[in-house]
Write an enzyme that holds these catalytic residues in place. Structure first.
Site, PDB file in Angstrom:
ATOM      1  CG  ASN A 146      -0.628  -7.073  -1.143  1.00 32.93           C
ATOM      2  OD1 ASN A 146      -1.226  -7.718  -1.989  1.00 32.93           O
ATOM      3  ND2 ASN A 146      -1.129  -6.862   0.079  1.00 32.93           N
ATOM      4  CD  GLU A 169      -2.755  -1.320   2.443  1.00 29.22           C
ATOM      5  OE1 GLU A 169      -2.818  -0.363   3.224  1.00 29.22           O
ATOM      6  OE2 GLU A 169      -3.402  -2.372   2.620  1.00 29.22           O
TER       7      GLU A 169
HETATM    8  O1  G3I Z   1      -3.140  -7.047  19.176  1.00 28.00           O
HETATM    9  C1  G3I Z   1      -4.008  -6.028  19.722  1.00 28.00           C
HETATM   10  C2  G3I Z   1      -4.556  -6.484  21.070  1.00 28.00           C
HETATM   11  O2  G3I Z   1      -3.479  -6.605  22.000  1.00 28.00           O
HETATM   12  C3  G3I Z   1      -5.589  -5.466  21.571  1.00 28.00           C
HETATM   13  O3  G3I Z   1      -6.145  -5.920  22.777  1.00 28.00           O
HETATM   14  C4  G3I Z   1      -6.671  -5.290  20.507  1.00 28.00           C
HETATM   15  C5  G3I Z   1      -7.733  -4.294  20.922  1.00 28.00           C
HETATM   16  O4  G3I Z   1      -7.215  -2.994  20.779  1.00 28.00           O
HETATM   17  O5  G3I Z   1      -6.065  -4.824  19.260  1.00 28.00           O
HETATM   18  C6  G3I Z   1      -5.156  -5.790  18.764  1.00 28.00           C
HETATM   19  O6  G3I Z   1      -4.597  -5.290  17.575  1.00 28.00           O
HETATM   20  C7  G3I Z   1      -5.503  -5.328  16.467  1.00 28.00           C
HETATM   21  C8  G3I Z   1      -4.839  -6.143  15.336  1.00 28.00           C
HETATM   22  O7  G3I Z   1      -5.657  -6.138  14.150  1.00 28.00           O
HETATM   23  C9  G3I Z   1      -4.593  -7.592  15.762  1.00 28.00           C
HETATM   24  O8  G3I Z   1      -5.820  -8.215  16.026  1.00 28.00           O
HETATM   25  C10 G3I Z   1      -5.725  -3.903  15.971  1.00 28.00           C
HETATM   26  O9  G3I Z   1      -6.466  -3.200  16.959  1.00 28.00           O
HETATM   27  C11 G3I Z   1      -6.511  -3.927  14.653  1.00 28.00           C
HETATM   28  O10 G3I Z   1      -6.589  -2.620  14.110  1.00 28.00           O
HETATM   29  C12 G3I Z   1      -5.805  -4.810  13.633  1.00 28.00           C
HETATM   30  O11 G3I Z   1      -6.633  -4.858  12.472  1.00 28.00           O
HETATM   31  C13 G3I Z   1      -6.000  -5.459  11.328  1.00 28.00           C
HETATM   32  C14 G3I Z   1      -5.836  -4.372  10.257  1.00 28.00           C
HETATM   33  O12 G3I Z   1      -5.234  -4.969   9.086  1.00 28.00           O
HETATM   34  C15 G3I Z   1      -4.955  -3.236  10.735  1.00 28.00           C
HETATM   35  O13 G3I Z   1      -4.922  -2.275   9.686  1.00 28.00           O
HETATM   36  C16 G3I Z   1      -6.913  -6.556  10.794  1.00 28.00           C
HETATM   37  O14 G3I Z   1      -6.998  -7.617  11.729  1.00 28.00           O
HETATM   38  C17 G3I Z   1      -6.383  -7.083   9.464  1.00 28.00           C
HETATM   39  O15 G3I Z   1      -7.339  -7.948   8.868  1.00 28.00           O
HETATM   40  C18 G3I Z   1      -6.132  -5.918   8.495  1.00 28.00           C
HETATM   41  O16 G3I Z   1      -5.543  -6.459   7.341  1.00 28.00           O
HETATM   42  C19 G3I Z   1      -5.169  -5.492   6.340  1.00 28.00           C
HETATM   43  C20 G3I Z   1      -3.962  -6.045   5.626  1.00 28.00           C
HETATM   44  O17 G3I Z   1      -2.921  -6.295   6.550  1.00 28.00           O
HETATM   45  C21 G3I Z   1      -3.514  -5.101   4.523  1.00 28.00           C
HETATM   46  N1  G3I Z   1      -4.620  -4.876   3.589  1.00 28.00           N
HETATM   47  C22 G3I Z   1      -5.834  -4.340   4.237  1.00 28.00           C
HETATM   48  C23 G3I Z   1      -6.306  -5.318   5.315  1.00 28.00           C
HETATM   49  C24 G3I Z   1      -7.590  -4.822   5.941  1.00 28.00           C
HETATM   50  O18 G3I Z   1      -7.375  -3.630   6.633  1.00 28.00           O
END
Ligand code: G3I
Length: 375
Positions: free
Chosen positions: A213, A172
Site C-alpha cells: 500500500n 509506504e
Molecule cells: O491515540 C493518541 C491519543 O492517546 C492522544 O491523546 C492523541 C493526541 O496526541 O493522539 C492520539 O494518536 C493520534 C492517532 O492518529 C490516533 O488518533 C496521533 O496523534 C495522530 O498522529 C494519528 O494520526 C493518524 C495518522 O495516520 C498518523 O500518521 C490519522 O488518524 C490517520 O488517518 C493517518 O492515516 C494514514 C494511514 O494510516 C496511512 N496512509 C496515510 C494516512 C494519512 O496520514
C-alpha cells in the site's frame, strides 16, 4: 462543445442516474428479505454490488462506539471497513508482549454484523510504531529486530485469522523519487524485509489477500515505477503478494492522476488493485471552482476503479470532514471527505452515487465476495 449542449448532456446524465436509482428502489421494494443488513437501494454499497465492487471507508472506532449518526452512515453506505488506527503496531502492542486487541475486535465484530469485509491496516510501516520499539531499535541487532518484526506480523495476523479480507502488509516503503524509504526496517534488515513480511503474513493466514500500500503512486512517475518493479520482482520470486493499494490522497492544487493507466498496468501483472484511502483536499474556504475539482476527483477515481476488473475495492479515508486527518497535517486545507462537518452528504457523495448508478456496464469483479447487497 458549446455550454448549452454540455448542460443538456449533464442534465441527461443526472436524469439517467435518477431513473436508474428509482428503478433500483422499485426493484428493492419487491425483493424478498436477503442476508445481511437492510441497506438503502441508493446507497453506495448497494449501487456497487451489481458489479461486485466493495465501497469502503476508514473507521474511527471512537465514533463507532459513541456516535449513532456516524454509525448509521457507516453501516448503510459501506461494504468494507478499514481501521483508521487501531490495528497499527502502537495500538495493538503498546507495551512489548502486552496486546490490546479490543478496539479492533469491536470493529471486526461490527463489520461481521453488517455484512462488511475488513481491510487490515497495517502490519509494517515506519510510522505509529510503539515507543518501546522506536526506543530500542538502534540498540537491537539485525537478527533481534527481524525476530521482533516476524513475531509482530505472526501474532497480529494469527489473531485476526479468517477475519481479514485484505491486509496492507507493507505500507509506504518508497520515497517519492523511487528510492526505498530509509526506515529502521531498511536500515537494519535491508530490502529483504518486504518479501519476508509477505511470507510471514501468508504463513499466518493463507486466505488473506496480501497488499503493498502506498500514496503518490496514482500518478505515473518514479514512485509508481519503483513499486511496479518491486511487485514484479516479488511475483517473479514467488512471494505471496496479491495486490497493490493506491491510497489516492489527492489535492486540488496537484490535478488528477492518470490512475486508470496505473491500475491497469499493475492488474496486468496478475494482481488485484484497490483504491484504499481516497480523499480530495483543498484550501479553505472552499471556492465553487475547488468544489467542482473535488467532485471531479471523486468521479474520475471511482471511474478508474470501475473500468479495471481487478479493482476490487474503493475505500474513502473517512467520511466526515469534522473527523478528517487532513487539517491536522496540511494547515489551511480540509473539506476532503464526502460528508460535511455535520455528516450531511456533499456533492462528492452524490457524484459517487451517480457514477455507480450509471456503471451498470462496468466489468464484474469476482474477488469482492458477494456482499448480499445485490438487488
Ligand atoms: O491515540 C493518541 C491519543 O492517546 C492522544 O491523546 C492523541 C493526541 O496526541 O493522539 C492520539 O494518536 C493520534 C492517532 O492518529 C490516533 O488518533 C496521533 O496523534 C495522530 O498522529 C494519528 O494520526 C493518524 C495518522 O495516520 C498518523 O500518521 C490519522 O488518524 C490517520 O488517518 C493517518 O492515516 C494514514 C494511514 O494510516 C496511512 N496512509 C496515510 C494516512 C494519512 O496520514
Amino acid at each position: 462543445m458549446n455550454s448549452r449542449r454540455r448542460s443538456a448532456l449533464i442534465t441527461t446524465a443526472v436524469l439517467g442516474a435518477s431513473v436508474v436509482l428509482f428503478s433500483q428502489a422499485a426493484a428493492f421494494a419487491s425483493q424478498p428479505a436477503h442476508p445481511g443488513p437492510v441497506v438503502p437501494p441508493d446507497s453506495l454499497r448497494a449501487l456497487a454490488a451489481p458489479v461486485g465492487l466493495r465501497i469502503g471507508t476508514a473507521v474511527n472506532t471512537d465514533l463507532l462506539a459513541s456516535n449513532p449518526a456516524y454509525t448509521k452512515i457507516l453501516n448503510s453506505q459501506f461494504s468494507s471497513v478499514t481501521p483508521e488506527n487501531v490495528m497499527k503496531w502502537e495500538s495493538v502492542e503498546p507495551t512489548q508482549g502486552t496486546y490490546n486487541w479490543a478496539p479492533a475486535d469491536a470493529l471486526v465484530a461490527s463489520a461481521k454484523a453488517n455484512g462488511q469485509l475488513v481491510r487490515g491496516h497495517t502490519l509494517v510501516w515506519h510510522n505509529q510504531l510503539p515507543q518501546w520499539l522506536t526506543q530500542e531499535a538502534s540498540s537491537l541487532s539485525a537478527d533481534q529486530l527481524r525476530a521482533i518484526l516476524k513475531k509482530h506480523i505472526t501474532d497480529e495476523v494469527t489473531h485476526f485469522k479468517g477475519k481479514i479480507w485484505q491486509w496492507d502488509v507493507v505500507n509506504e516503503a518508497f520515497n517519492d523519487d523511487g528510492t526505498l524509504r530509509n526506515s529502521i526496517w531498511l536500515q537494519k534488515l535491508g530490502s529483504g524485509y518486504i518479501a519476508d513480511a509477505f511470507r510471514w503474513a501468508h504463513a499466518a493466514d493463507p486466505k488473506a489477500k496480501l497488499f503493498y500500500n502506498d500514496y503518490n503512486i496514482e500518478f505515473t512517475g518514479p514512485k509508481s515505477n519503483a513499486v511496479y518493479a518491486l511487485v514484479s520482482q516479488l511475483k517473479a520470486q514467488g512471494v505471496p503478494i496479491d495486490g497493490v493499494g493506491f491510497q489516492t490522497h489527492l489535492d486540488t492544487q496537484y490535478g488528477l492522476p492518470d490512475l486508470e493507466n496505473n491500475l491497469q498496468r499493475f492488474a496486468k501483472l496478475g494482481l488485484n488493485v484497490a483504491e484504499t484511502e481516497v480523499d480530495m483536499r483543498t484550501t479553505l474556504p472552499v471556492t465553487s471552482l475547488e468544489q467542482n475539482a473535488q467532485v471531479a476527483g471523486y468521479t474520475t477515481t471511482l471511474q478508474a476503479c470501475l473500468a479495471v476488473k481487478q479493482c476490487i475495492s474503493y475505500t474513502v479515508w473517512g467520511f466526515g470532514d469534522a473527523y478528517s486527518w487532513v487539517p491536522g497535517v496540511f494547515a489551511g486545507e480540509g473539506a476532503a471527505d464526502i460528508y460535511d462537518e455535520n455528516l450531511q452528504p456533499k456533492p462528492e457523495y452524490t457524484t459517487l452515487q451517480q457514477t455507480l448508478a450509471l456503471a451498470t456496464g462496468a466489468p464484474h469483479r469476482t474477488d469482492g465476495h458477494d456482499s448480499g447487497d445485490r438487488h
